[in-house]
Design an enzyme around this catalytic site. Structure first.
Site, PDB file in Angstrom:
ATOM      1  N   ARG A  78      31.231  22.992  25.254  1.00  0.00           N
ATOM      2  CA  ARG A  78      32.668  23.267  25.326  1.00  0.00           C
ATOM      3  C   ARG A  78      33.092  24.199  24.189  1.00  0.00           C
ATOM      4  O   ARG A  78      34.064  24.926  24.293  1.00  0.00           O
ATOM      5  CB  ARG A  78      33.485  21.964  25.309  1.00  0.00           C
ATOM      6  N   TYR A 131      51.558  37.834  39.395  1.00  0.00           N
ATOM      7  CA  TYR A 131      50.701  36.952  40.189  1.00  0.00           C
ATOM      8  C   TYR A 131      51.380  35.587  40.397  1.00  0.00           C
ATOM      9  O   TYR A 131      51.999  35.061  39.467  1.00  0.00           O
ATOM     10  CB  TYR A 131      49.362  36.800  39.468  1.00  0.00           C
ATOM     11  N   ASP A 214      48.146  41.878  31.680  1.00  0.00           N
ATOM     12  CA  ASP A 214      47.194  41.430  32.701  1.00  0.00           C
ATOM     13  C   ASP A 214      46.647  42.693  33.368  1.00  0.00           C
ATOM     14  O   ASP A 214      47.343  43.368  34.125  1.00  0.00           O
ATOM     15  CB  ASP A 214      47.909  40.519  33.716  1.00  0.00           C
ATOM     16  N   LYS A 239      38.135  38.935  40.183  1.00  0.00           N
ATOM     17  CA  LYS A 239      38.391  40.117  41.016  1.00  0.00           C
ATOM     18  C   LYS A 239      37.349  41.208  40.752  1.00  0.00           C
ATOM     19  O   LYS A 239      36.203  41.017  41.073  1.00  0.00           O
ATOM     20  CB  LYS A 239      39.828  40.585  40.796  1.00  0.00           C
TER      21      LYS A 239
HETATM   22  C1  LIG Z   1      43.940  36.495  40.815  1.00  0.00           C
HETATM   23  C2  LIG Z   1      44.836  36.892  39.726  1.00  0.00           C
HETATM   24  C3  LIG Z   1      45.135  36.004  38.677  1.00  0.00           C
HETATM   25  C4  LIG Z   1      44.622  34.576  38.653  1.00  0.00           C
HETATM   26  O1  LIG Z   1      43.239  34.541  38.482  1.00  0.00           O
HETATM   27  P1  LIG Z   1      42.302  33.329  39.015  1.00  0.00           P
HETATM   28  O2  LIG Z   1      40.946  33.808  38.613  1.00  0.00           O
HETATM   29  O3  LIG Z   1      42.501  33.221  40.487  1.00  0.00           O
HETATM   30  O4  LIG Z   1      42.725  32.113  38.287  1.00  0.00           O
HETATM   31  C5  LIG Z   1      45.947  36.460  37.662  1.00  0.00           C
HETATM   32  N1  LIG Z   1      46.445  37.709  37.660  1.00  0.00           N
HETATM   33  C6  LIG Z   1      46.179  38.579  38.647  1.00  0.00           C
HETATM   34  C7  LIG Z   1      46.769  39.951  38.594  1.00  0.00           C
HETATM   35  C8  LIG Z   1      45.379  38.204  39.714  1.00  0.00           C
HETATM   36  O5  LIG Z   1      45.141  39.073  40.706  1.00  0.00           O
END
Ligand SMILES: *Cc1c(COP(=O)(O)O)cnc(C)c1O
Length: 425
Positions: A78, A131, A214, A239
């Site tokens: 962890r 998101y 982000d 992604k």
């Molecule tokens: C998918 C996504 C998230 C969340 O990510 P997870 O891996 O599904 O927890 C946050 N920000 C953006 C822009 C995303 O496309």
């Protein structure tokens, strides 16, 4: 000890990120000569002696400063794991970040980061849409902890940001500007440099406001927020970086001074990525540039085809921005390429959009993005279903809008699929 900078050079020659993705952060002699780092599927690590264990804990719990050249000892997965450490070093390369922290999801990265820096009475501002999970965290969860989360429409740009900061003593209480750019699914851009300037002038002397970006949609190939003045960069590594639609992960990158406290919170929340996820991400990073470049090229063919199609009303694609458009000026300043996310509106409404989605044969009907395969979805009833209808129209999510994440298939096949599906509309 392993010298980070030396590993990025051959003599005076600086090695490019794509060339470092097969080696940076790992030495085969650490693991019996294995060309690839093994998976250390272990929860705990055996100490050489009681004294060594004591020294590891002193550093891990911040009871004393690290001695020169002293490495953090391995204690418990962890806190740390070799695979996670190698991955984090490698992930810093594309963004030129000092340090990275990797999590078991993008939402874990976002929530752990937000809870590291925000306190009751602090203000968080963010352009919308963001998101869905982030939106829920900001609007529903943070207020329960006394944090004021204020959204404004991304289409209003910096003026919208100035407007919401102008109210009361918000500018002084501002602790974080959180930006997702380009916005999903409309591809509206927010000026990162301008946000960084506002963050630098806000907050109070002890706790200046931070700009957190982000960068899931364009990064880490086509946009580098840290270079534009952002304090921290966040990713859903699920992604583009993971890139095969087979894992969930997230990242937080920036200067050590900011990422270290995030790692302390991560240790306590327990949101770190496990050994298997870390290993899959190392595998994925090797082909990141190949995949993202191929997807970007395909997206241009697809967007051009859609823009010329009589049944398509509008295409939202960064590669179609034109000189004279203020959005184009931001694009030129902060994006290296247009990426592979396209939204478009078919003529008609939800029924026409559904007919198209139901007729697709090669492109899969699914949410998420950034994988090798092309995916299509309907933002109004799927990813953005919980945005109130009047807000949805205001931020540009119409009933006829379809979003595509373009994959690595042959572009002719993607176009043939869209062509036959558009005939059904
Ligand atoms: C998918 C996504 C998230 C969340 O990510 P997870 O891996 O599904 O927890 C946050 N920000 C953006 C822009 C995303 O496309």
């Amino acid at each position: 000890m392993w010298d980070k900078e030396k590993k990025k050079h051959i003599g005076d020659h600086e090695v490019k990120p794509e060339s470092l993705m097969m080696s940076y952060g790992y030495a085969p002699e650490w693991s019996e000569g294995a060309a690839k780092p093994p998976i250390f599927q272990t929860s705990t690590f055996v100490f050489e002696s009681a004294e060594a264990g004591k020294a590891f804990f002193e550093v891990a719990y911040g009871l004393r400063e690290k001695k020169p050249a002293e490495m953090s000892g391995l204690i418990y997965s962890r806190l740390n794991n070799p695979g996670l450490e190698i991955l984090e070093d490698r992930l810093t390369v594309w963004d030129c970040a000092e340090e990275a922290a990797v999590f078991e999801s993008g939402m874990a990265a976002i929530s752990t980061t937000v809870f590291t820096f925000l306190r009751p009475r602090d203000v968080l501002v963010f352009p919308e849409p963001v998101y869905g999970g982030t939106e829920y965290l900001f609007h529903e969860v943070l207020p329960q902890f006394g944090i004021e989360a204020v959204g404004f429409p991304a289409v209003e740009g910096i003026e919208g940001l100035e407007r919401v900061l102008g109210e009361g003593d918000r500018r002084k209480r501002l602790r974080m500007i959180f930006v997702e750019t380009p916005a999903n699914p409309t591809n509206v851009l927010m000026d990162i440099e301008a946000c960084a300037r506002i963050a630098a002038e806000s907050g109070d002397d002890e706790r200046r406001a931070l700009l957190v970006v982000d960068n899931t949609f364009l990064g880490p190939l086509f946009q580098h927020p840290l270079k534009l003045g952002a304090d921290l960069v966040l990713y859903s590594l699920t992604k583009y970086v993971g890139g095969h639609s087979d894992l969930i992960a997230g990242g937080c990158l920036g200067p050590t001074e900011l990422v270290e406290p995030v790692k302390v919170t991560r240790t306590i929340f327990g949101t770190m990525a496990g050994p298997w996820t870390s290993w899959l991400l190392l595998r994925s990073l090797e082909t990141l540039k190949l995949r993202m470049t191929s997807e970007m090229k395909n997206a241009r063919y697809v967007a051009d085809f859609l823009a010329d199609h009589p049944k398509v009303e509008r295409v939202h694609y960064l590669g179609h921005l034109e000189e004279g458009d203020p959005q184009f000026e931001i694009y030129r300043k902060q994006c290296v390429g247009p990426g592979a996310m396209i939204s478009f509106e078919v003529r008609g409404g939800e029924a026409e959009a559904f007919r198209l989605l139901n007729a697709l044969k090669l492109i899969k009907l699914a949410v998420s993005l950034g994988g090798t395969e092309s995916l299509a979805e309907h933002p109004g009833t799927m990813t953005h279903a919980d945005v109130p209808p009047e807000d949805r129209m205001h931020i540009g999510i119409t009933p006829s809008m379809v979003r595509i994440s373009v994959g690595i298939e042959h572009p002719d096949d993607l176009i043939a699929d869209l062509e036959q599906a558009l005939e059904k509309v």
